[in-house]
Design an enzyme around this catalytic site. Structure first.
Site, PDB file in Angstrom:
ATOM      1  CG  HIS A   1      -1.239  -4.397  41.129  1.00  0.00           C
ATOM      2  ND1 HIS A   1      -2.285  -3.523  40.902  1.00  0.00           N
ATOM      3  CD2 HIS A   1      -1.490  -5.493  40.390  1.00  0.00           C
ATOM      4  CE1 HIS A   1      -3.131  -4.087  40.045  1.00  0.00           C
ATOM      5  NE2 HIS A   1      -2.690  -5.271  39.724  1.00  0.00           N
TER       6      HIS A   1
ATOM      7  CD  GLU B   1      -1.062  -3.278  45.539  1.00  0.00           C
ATOM      8  OE1 GLU B   1      -0.363  -4.222  45.969  1.00  0.00           O
ATOM      9  OE2 GLU B   1      -0.593  -2.149  45.294  1.00  0.00           O
TER      10      GLU B   1
END
Lengths: 254, 258
Positions: free
Chosen positions: A186, A89
């Site tokens: 993500h 992420e």
């Protein structure tokens, strides 16, 4: 006629998503809802009869466990899995751990939206004094990263800049070799791939909210250009609801 | 002088273990108890502060599930996991799917013991007419191996397990250990036994009496030539370990008539 099919899946709700906290590189686990979303995503792939040859994911457990639930559902636990920090992420720097509503109350909704949704403005950096500096920056899983590679904060532009080399050097050759690829990652690392595949503008990618736990399918030509818009596997209601839920985050409590 | 640490783990109970049937290359998942064994193992390894750098498993779901649950309990899901048919359970040929206790009753405990525990006696090969033949050989995972599918075994002695495991150990696992990586091998009763025989220099005769309990991590300390410097250590509560060993040994015996 599609030369290749690619499937992406964004992990479901994490314990910190539940608390509306900026997560980034903090290794939050899936919440019960997130586990359910992963299983449901796996079931959608099973119902549609998908087979894969190779899987990619980040080094964060919420993505890895999502992949594991999916592989279990489709009975392909034996597939090779490659984990990379490059699919992590976006690193939210100094905002990591902060509750989104409180941050909005302190900095204003506009500033929060800029930090979360702008293309090239990074949040404040995570310095040595930050609560999570030790547990993130000094984690063993990043011990092979050079000083230049290990981020202390990232804009979306930065996230994409470190994700795309992996896409180009590792994933693309596999696709071109005829391998059917599944990527479990993500919101922002997947946005990087989507922006690249579709040639989207910076403004457009900022508006895009990938749904969680829902398999996203691209049919690609032999040059890896999408033949059409991304398709979601699952029922219409589920898809619609998920996209609305993400857009609602970040608003300050009145 | 101990230079390297290696961990072996035999997966826990699958549905067929409960029924005392030779599972072998049939791809069973773990039972509820088997899942728990894996979780307990992971918790123990976490408590004792171990950190893995690399995990190797077979292509069979039960060994992979075990590895995943162990890594999850330890918060080490990010550790790379590499899978190979060369760590698969021993191929039991035509004995696959047969109930051990019934076999012991029909052929005698001694014959079953020979098939299970001898070093170089190969069971009769699996034939196309066998109920599980297609389930195994039509499985896509066996088109991804480093040998063509038609060259994969149809039955194996323990010796033949080591013959196909050792090249993998040497080419793929050893270089990682020599780079100082802490390796976990999550595999099966016989693939673990074969490897132990090699690392500990156990004789063809003595390997017959070596039993690995399920779900109990085995720590091997190795010298710079990757030979064991001391006896293997089974980690955890010793009473639990003894009970687990007995459970596996009892599986070979015929059901006593009442």
């Amino acid at each position: 006629m599609a030369a290749y099919k690619l499937v992406l899946i964004r992990h479901g709700e994490s314990c910190w998503n539940q608390e509306n906290r900026f997560c980034g590189w903090f290794d939050a686990d899936l919440s019960d809802t997130g586990e359910h979303e992963a299983k449901r995503g796996g079931q959608a792939l099973k119902d549609a009869g998908y087979e894969f040859d190779i899987c990619y994911t980040s080094v964060l457990k919420r993505a890895i466990r999502t992949l594991w639930f999916v592989l279990d559902s489709i009975d392909q636990m034996w597939l090779p899995v490659h984990r990379t920090w490059r699919l992590n992420e976006r690193h939210y720097g100094g905002l990591t751990g902060l509750n989104k509503a409180e941050t909005a109350a302190i900095h204003g909704e506009a500033q929060v939206k800029i930090w979360r949704r702008s293309f090239d403005i990074p949040p404040p950096c995570m310095d040595e004094g930050h609560d999570f500096y030790q547990s993130i920056s000094k984690d063993r899983r990043y011990s092979d990263l050079t000083e230049d590679q290990l981020p202390s904060c990232e804009s979306l532009k930065d996230t994409i800049a470190r994700a795309l080399p992996f896409w180009n050097e590792e994933i693309v050759p596999q696709i071109k070799d005829g391998k059917r690829v599944l990527i479990a990652a993500h919101g922002n690392s997947l946005r990087g791939i989507v922006k690249h595949l579709e040639g989207m503008s910076e403004e457009a990618i900022m508006e895009l909210n990938l749904p969680t736990g829902i398999p996203i399918v691209y049919e690609l030509d032999k040059n890896l250009k999408p033949l059409g818009p991304m398709q979601f596997l699952g029922d219409e209601e589920t898809v619609k609801k998920a996209m609305e839920a993400v857009a609602a985050q970040g608003k300050a409590k009145k | 002088m101990s230079k390297y640490k290696l961990f072996l783990l035999r997966h826990g109970e699958g549905a067929w273990n409960k029924e005392n049937r030779f599972c072998s290359w049939v791809d069973q998942k773990l039972s509820e108890d088997g899942l728990k064994e894996a979780q307990d193992c992971g918790r123990l390894l976490k408590e004792q502060g171990y950190k893995f750098d690399l995990v190797f498993t077979s292509l069979l779901s039960r060994s992979i599930q075990t590895a995943w649950l162990v890594l999850e309990a330890m918060g080490q899901e990010w550790v790379p996991v590499i899978k190979s048919w060369r760590l698969n359970e021993r191929h039991y040929g035509s004995l696959i799917g047969l109930n051990r206790a019934e076999m012991a009753k029909e052929h005698g405990e001694e014959q079953v013991k020979v098939w299970r525990r001898s070093y170089n006696v190969t069971p009769p090969p699996i034939e196309e007419s066998h109920p599980y033949f297609l389930e195994i050989y039509n499985d896509r995972r066996y088109t991804t191996c480093d040998v063509p599918k038609e060259n994969l075994p149809r039955a194996e002695s323990l010796k033949e397990v080591l013959d196909r495991l050792l090249p993998y150990w040497d080419s793929t696992v050893v270089p990682e250990i020599k780079q100082g990586r802490t390796v976990l091998i999550s595999a099966h009763g016989n693939s673990c036994r074969a490897l132990l025989k090699h690392l500990e220099g156990i004789s063809d005769k003595d390997i017959a009496s070596v039993t690995l309990p399920t779900g109990i991590p085995v720590l091997l300390e190795l010298d710079e030539n990757l030979k064991a410097v001391k006896p293997r250590q089974l980690l955890g509560d010793q009473v639990k370990i003894q009970a687990a060993i007995k459970k596996v040994e009892d599986q070979g015996k015929a059901i006593p008539s009442t």
